[in-house]
Design an enzyme around this catalytic site. Structure first.
Site, PDB file in Angstrom:
ATOM      1  CD  GLU A  96      -1.748   4.500   3.391  1.00 19.90           C
ATOM      2  OE1 GLU A  96      -2.862   5.013   3.543  1.00 19.90           O
ATOM      3  OE2 GLU A  96      -1.502   3.666   2.290  1.00 19.90           O
ATOM      4  CB  CYS A 115      -1.967   1.951   5.949  1.00 18.01           C
ATOM      5  SG  CYS A 115      -1.604   1.005   4.430  1.00 18.01           S
ATOM      6  CG  HIS A 134      -1.966  -1.058   1.191  1.00 19.30           C
ATOM      7  ND1 HIS A 134      -3.272  -0.962   1.857  1.00 19.30           N
ATOM      8  CD2 HIS A 134      -1.819  -2.167   0.680  1.00 19.30           C
ATOM      9  CE1 HIS A 134      -3.780  -1.856   1.741  1.00 19.30           C
ATOM     10  NE2 HIS A 134      -3.100  -2.710   1.045  1.00 19.30           N
TER      11      HIS A 134
END
Length: 152
Positions: A56, A87, A54
């Site tokens: 992040e 995240c 992801h």
């Protein structure tokens, strides 16, 4: 709206657009320390074949590697979509001081919509939160991606 918040969120939106270009959900994250960008992440789950890639997490890994330490004290994260549980946990573990969020994620958001992981006093760390910075631009990018994916 804070001028710096808007500027750095625009950089996160550019990262999100890069994610869409390689068929990943368009989410971007920019990490900033004292007004300087220290890393940029975009969703890379499809291109890396990694469920943890992801935006992040990608940005946190890059920042920790470049700084040669896992603690990101004093850092602000600009994310185009409210972080998920994974995240939010990564931001919490990295001790990110502040998180600036574009669009909310009513289905899976863990920083206000479904859960409040970054402002839970029972956990090890709390981050300052700012919501709705360029939220409409973030939402439009996501909607366009999913409309194109469904072929509408």
């Amino acid at each position: 709206m804070d001028v710096d918040d808007e500027r750095f969120m625009r950089e996160a939106l550019a990262a999100a657009a890069r994610a869409a270009a390689h068929d990943d959900v368009p989410i971007g994250c920019v990490l900033v320390d004292n007004g300087v960008v220290i890393s940029v992440g975009e969703n890379r789950r499809e291109i890396d074949r990694d469920p943890t890639a992801h935006a992040e997490v990608v940005a946190i890994r890059a920042a920790a590697s470049s700084r040669d330490r896992w603690r990101l004290d004093g850092v602000t994260a600009y994310v185009t979509l409210e972080p998920c549980v994974m995240c939010a946990g990564a931001l919490l573990s990295a001790r990110v001081a502040r998180v600036v969020i574009g669009a909310l994620d009513e289905k899976a958001g863990a920083v206000g919509s479904r859960y409040n992981l970054l402002s839970d006093p029972r956990l090890l760390h709390e981050s300052s939160l700012t919501y709705d910075v360029l939220a409409e631009e973030s939402a439009v990018l996501l909607r366009a991606f999913f409309v194109a994916r469904r072929g509408e």
